[in-house]
Scaffold this motif. Structure first.
Motif, short mmCIF file in Angstrom:
data_model
loop_
_atom_site.label_atom_id
_atom_site.label_comp_id
_atom_site.label_asym_id
_atom_site.label_seq_id
_atom_site.Cartn_x
_atom_site.Cartn_y
_atom_site.Cartn_z
N VAL A 54 -9.55 3.52 -7.31
CA VAL A 54 -9.62 4.65 -7.12
C VAL A 54 -9.96 5.02 -5.67
O VAL A 54 -9.28 5.64 -4.95
CB VAL A 54 -10.32 5.54 -7.98
CG1 VAL A 54 -9.72 5.41 -9.23
CG2 VAL A 54 -11.83 5.23 -7.89
N ARG A 108 -6.87 4.25 -3.34
CA ARG A 108 -5.82 5.33 -3.45
C ARG A 108 -6.21 6.36 -2.60
O ARG A 108 -5.24 7.04 -2.19
CB ARG A 108 -5.43 5.41 -4.79
CG ARG A 108 -5.20 4.38 -5.72
CD ARG A 108 -3.61 4.04 -5.37
NE ARG A 108 -3.44 2.79 -5.90
CZ ARG A 108 -2.95 2.52 -7.03
NH1 ARG A 108 -2.76 3.54 -8.18
NH2 ARG A 108 -2.57 1.20 -7.27
N GLY A 139 -6.43 12.71 -4.10
CA GLY A 139 -5.38 13.21 -4.40
C GLY A 139 -4.38 12.14 -5.05
O GLY A 139 -3.23 12.33 -5.61
N LYS A 140 -4.90 10.76 -5.23
CA LYS A 140 -3.99 9.88 -5.68
C LYS A 140 -4.75 9.22 -6.93
O LYS A 140 -5.87 9.20 -6.89
CB LYS A 140 -3.55 8.79 -4.72
CG LYS A 140 -3.06 9.02 -3.49
CD LYS A 140 -1.70 9.22 -3.39
CE LYS A 140 -1.05 9.46 -2.18
NZ LYS A 140 0.30 9.85 -2.04
N THR A 141 -4.03 8.66 -7.73
CA THR A 141 -4.58 7.98 -9.04
C THR A 141 -4.00 6.83 -9.27
O THR A 141 -3.22 6.17 -8.70
CB THR A 141 -3.90 9.26 -10.17
OG1 THR A 141 -2.76 8.90 -10.39
CG2 THR A 141 -4.58 10.36 -10.38
N CYS A 142 -4.61 6.23 -10.28
CA CYS A 142 -4.14 4.77 -10.68
C CYS A 142 -4.12 4.73 -12.30
O CYS A 142 -4.86 5.61 -13.07
CB CYS A 142 -5.12 3.54 -10.24
SG CYS A 142 -6.74 3.49 -10.92
N GLY A 191 -2.21 15.55 -14.48
CA GLY A 191 -2.49 15.90 -13.14
C GLY A 191 -3.95 16.67 -13.16
O GLY A 191 -4.22 17.02 -12.14
N ARG A 215 -4.75 8.87 -16.22
CA ARG A 215 -5.00 8.47 -15.09
C ARG A 215 -6.15 8.58 -14.66
O ARG A 215 -7.12 9.32 -15.10
CB ARG A 215 -3.93 8.86 -13.91
CG ARG A 215 -2.39 9.22 -14.63
CD ARG A 215 -1.47 7.84 -14.17
NE ARG A 215 -1.55 7.81 -12.75
CZ ARG A 215 -0.79 6.57 -12.03
NH1 ARG A 215 -0.51 5.67 -13.20
NH2 ARG A 215 -0.87 6.22 -11.05
N GLY A 265 -8.99 8.95 -10.79
CA GLY A 265 -8.75 9.03 -9.65
C GLY A 265 -10.14 9.50 -9.19
O GLY A 265 -11.22 9.53 -10.03
N SER A 322 -12.50 15.54 -7.56
CA SER A 322 -12.40 16.52 -6.61
C SER A 322 -13.71 17.24 -6.05
O SER A 322 -14.57 17.09 -7.02
CB SER A 322 -11.42 17.50 -7.01
OG SER A 322 -12.14 18.34 -8.00
#
Length: 97
Positions: free
Chosen positions: A15, A18, A21-24, A67, A81, A83, A86
């Motif tokens: 994570v 990435r 704002g990006k995920t795996c 998301g 996912r 991430g 935030s």
């Protein structure tokens, strides 16, 4: 089979790579530890989920569905996912500088 410490390190590394704002996918964590064949990574999916739940409760990662962060990391269904959390999740409404 990989232990929780190895799963945690691999998950946090993926994570972080990435970035915000990006995920795996959790299967990426399992594949990184168990190899490309389903017999190697398949059995790791439940341990990966357990570590993801723990790290989410600690505020170190976020579990996302469609998301959005899951409301209850202990009780969610379906595809998810992973991430970085935030700023709003980690800072109780504080603002970035």
């Amino acid at each position: 089979m990989a232990d929780e410490a190895a799963i945690e390190k691999t998950m946090l590394d993926l994570v972080a790579e990435r970035g915000p704002g990006k995920t795996c996918c959790p299967s990426e964590v399992a594949r990184a530890l168990g190899g490309p064949h389903p017999d190697g990574w398949g059995p790791l999916m439940q341990p990966v989920r357990r570590v993801a739940v723990r790290l989410t409760k600690e505020g170190r990662i976020a579990i996302l569905r469609k998301g959005k962060p899951v409301a209850d990391p202990e009780d969610f269904r379906g595809i998810y996912r992973l991430g970085l959390p935030s700023l709003t999740e980690t800072s109780r409404g504080g603002r970035a500088g």
